[in-house]
Design an enzyme around this catalytic site. Structure first.
Site, PDB file in Angstrom:
ATOM      1  N   ILE A   1      36.122 -36.231   9.870  1.00 61.79           N
ATOM      2  CA  ILE A   1      35.815 -36.162   8.442  1.00 61.79           C
ATOM      3  C   ILE A   1      37.190 -36.186   7.778  1.00 61.79           C
ATOM      4  O   ILE A   1      38.089 -35.433   8.161  1.00 61.79           O
ATOM      5  CB  ILE A   1      34.967 -34.908   8.120  1.00 61.79           C
ATOM      6  N   SER A   2      37.375 -37.091   6.815  1.00 64.55           N
ATOM      7  CA  SER A   2      38.701 -37.295   6.235  1.00 64.55           C
ATOM      8  C   SER A   2      39.194 -36.062   5.486  1.00 64.55           C
ATOM      9  O   SER A   2      38.406 -35.219   5.048  1.00 64.55           O
ATOM     10  CB  SER A   2      38.669 -38.481   5.269  1.00 64.55           C
ATOM     11  N   GLN A   3      40.512 -36.005   5.323  1.00 64.11           N
ATOM     12  CA  GLN A   3      41.176 -34.982   4.510  1.00 64.11           C
ATOM     13  C   GLN A   3      40.577 -34.997   3.088  1.00 64.11           C
ATOM     14  O   GLN A   3      40.293 -36.082   2.567  1.00 64.11           O
ATOM     15  CB  GLN A   3      42.651 -35.373   4.482  1.00 64.11           C
TER      16      GLN A   3
END
Ligand code: SAH
Length: 220
Positions: free
Chosen positions: A66-68
């Site tokens: 899950i992206s930053q």
């Protein structure tokens, strides 16, 4: 849309919005509000919930991430989503970015290549009350032609080039936000479909997991 209610992470989430997003140049108040609403801790594995609002990507199932938070806010801001928009996300992963998009758009289609991720994202998004998201399983490098055209397409995985079929699935003035480059590093690009052809804006360096499919990389 979910209500915040008794959520132990409200203050961590608001701090994330101020310290990681607003202070680094995310200006769109609608995007900031969406990021303040979506319960990111629900989208990460249980043992990572306490670190869900920290300034980094987090591992999810199938070796994906899950992206930053900043990267999600920045991509969503670049997509310039309006309330009537129909949006496609490529790479549903946990479903988190789809939820952020769904706070801003009329309807969100999100496609994921791993059936297990698509199934868990679908279940969680339904549980949280997102009625305007459809999760599909398949190769999103080919887009999702049956629901095109889209006002915006956000690709959450790295692509070796801009898949022409995604540009074709945009409506006029539609925006494609996509990390383009090699497996190790990419550049975030925004492609706008204008009447006289696509216009490409290059943003900044980034690093995503690979887009694996017909118009992406051949393997992960
Ligand atoms: N948006 C996600 C981030 C997921 S990471 C979130 O908020 O959690 C990128 C995702 O893209 C991974 O889940 C990966 O499996 C998926 N992916 C990679 N190639 C794909 C393809 N061709 N079609 C659909 N999904 C793809």
């Amino acid at each position: 849309m979910p209500e915040i209610g008794a959520d132990p992470y409200v203050s961590a989430r608001l701090e994330m919005v101020e310290k990681q997003l607003r202070s680094r140049g995310i200006r769109d108040e609608r995007v900031l509000r969406a990021m303040a609403r979506v319960p990111r801790h629900e989208f990460v594995p249980g043992e990572s919930a306490a670190t869900a609002y920290e300034d980094h990507p987090i591992g999810i199932a199938e070796g994906q991430t899950i992206s930053q938070p900043f990267m999600v806010a920045s991509m969503v801001e670049a997509a310039e989503i309006e309330p009537a928009d129909v949006v496609l996300e490529v790479g549903a992963g946990s479903g988190y970015q789809a939820a952020v998009l769904a706070e801003l758009a009329a309807e969100v289609f999100t496609i994921e290549r791993f059936p297990a991720l698509a199934a868990s994202a679908q279940k969680l998004l339904a549980h949280l009350g997102y009625a305007n998201i459809v999760v599909a399983t398949g190769d999103g490098s080919e887009g999702l032609r049956q629901h095109a055209p889209y006002s915006a397409i956000v690709v959450a995985a790295a692509s070796p080039s801009i898949p022409q079929t995604l540009v074709e699935q945009l409506r006029e003035n539609g925006r494609l936000v996509i990390p383009v480059g090699g497996a190790e590093q990419q550049e975030l690009q925004v492609v706008r479909r204008l009447p006289d052809g696509p216009r490409i804006e290059r943003k900044y360096k980034c690093k995503f997991v690979p887009l694996v499919g017909k118009y992406g990389f051949s393997r992960s």
